[in-house]
Design an enzyme around this catalytic site. Structure first.
Site, PDB file in Angstrom:
ATOM      1  N   CYS A  14      -4.223  -0.862  11.039  1.00 23.41           N
ATOM      2  CA  CYS A  14      -3.020  -1.565  11.502  1.00 23.41           C
ATOM      3  C   CYS A  14      -2.688  -1.082  12.911  1.00 23.41           C
ATOM      4  O   CYS A  14      -3.524  -0.486  13.578  1.00 23.41           O
ATOM      5  CB  CYS A  14      -1.864  -1.434  10.516  1.00 23.41           C
ATOM      6  SG  CYS A  14      -1.094   0.183  10.404  1.00 23.41           S
ATOM      7  N   ARG A  20       1.692  -0.083   7.299  1.00 17.62           N
ATOM      8  CA  ARG A  20       0.853  -0.896   6.422  1.00 17.62           C
ATOM      9  C   ARG A  20      -0.421  -0.189   5.981  1.00 17.62           C
ATOM     10  O   ARG A  20      -0.730  -0.142   4.787  1.00 17.62           O
ATOM     11  CB  ARG A  20       0.504  -2.224   7.111  1.00 17.62           C
ATOM     12  CG  ARG A  20       1.722  -3.090   7.370  1.00 17.62           C
ATOM     13  CD  ARG A  20       1.399  -4.279   8.234  1.00 17.62           C
ATOM     14  NE  ARG A  20       1.213  -3.851   9.631  1.00 17.62           N
ATOM     15  CZ  ARG A  20       0.924  -4.669  10.631  1.00 17.62           C
ATOM     16  NH1 ARG A  20       0.744  -5.956  10.395  1.00 17.62           N
ATOM     17  NH2 ARG A  20       0.805  -4.218  11.855  1.00 17.62           N
ATOM     18  N   ASP A 130       4.266  -6.844   9.787  1.00 16.82           N
ATOM     19  CA  ASP A 130       4.569  -5.473  10.190  1.00 16.82           C
ATOM     20  C   ASP A 130       6.035  -5.185   9.868  1.00 16.82           C
ATOM     21  O   ASP A 130       6.933  -5.809  10.428  1.00 16.82           O
ATOM     22  CB  ASP A 130       4.312  -5.304  11.682  1.00 16.82           C
ATOM     23  CG  ASP A 130       4.416  -3.853  12.136  1.00 16.82           C
ATOM     24  OD1 ASP A 130       4.900  -2.998  11.360  1.00 16.82           O
ATOM     25  OD2 ASP A 130       4.002  -3.585  13.270  1.00 16.82           O
TER      26      ASP A 130
END
Length: 163
Positions: A14, A20, A130
């Site tokens: 990520c 994440r 996100d």
């Protein structure tokens, strides 16, 4: 660990490696551990502003609520060696996908890269949002997106180990 016992090496990618990807790493490690499956699971990011940081406190809390401890994770950057060290590289969104494809050295590198949600929705290239600039609920939603993906990955590895 004896590499002959390792069934799969998976990397989650990520942006900052604090939301994440550490959640995905923690969830999958937990599922594989419960199945007694030996695999190498890691995560990394592309942005240097979080190198060495632990996951976002909200990510830690969401995982902890489900009995998963990701607090010991330390953020790191993606390196070209990751193409050699992992069988699958799962990205969280299109910016990560395109960035990895741009730096991939060859077709073998590119074959390893995929959107993490393609595990459940093949070819859809759906991004995991996100949650960093959002509230706690956004982290819950990310967990809820990643948990069934990790369940499928774990079950797929288990099925391959039986064959």
């Amino acid at each position: 660990m004896d590499n002959s016992l390792i069934l799969m090496k998976i990397l989650f990618v990520c942006t900052g490696n604090i939301c994440r990807s550490p959640l995905a790493e923690g969830i999958l490690k937990d599922k594989l551990s419960k199945l007694s499956i030996h695999a190498v699971i890691d995560s990394c990011g592309f942005e240097s502003f979080h190198i060495g940081d632990h996951p976002d406190a909200r990510a830690i809390l969401v995982a902890q609520k489900r009995g998963i401890d990701i607090s010991g994770h330390s953020s790191r950057l993606f390196t070209m060696n990751d193409f050699d060290n992992y069988d699958r590289i799962y990205v969280m969104d299109s910016s990560h996908y395109y960035r990895l494809n741009r730096i991939a050295r060859n077709g073998d590198d590119k074959k390893k890269i995929d959107f993490v949600l393609n595990v459940l929705y093949p070819g859809k290239n759906i991004s995991v949002p996100d949650p960093w600039s959002e509230d706690h609920d956004a982290f819950e939603k990310v967990y809820d997106l990643l948990e069934p993906v990790c369940e499928r990955i774990a079950n797929d590895i288990l099925q391959k180990s039986i064959k």
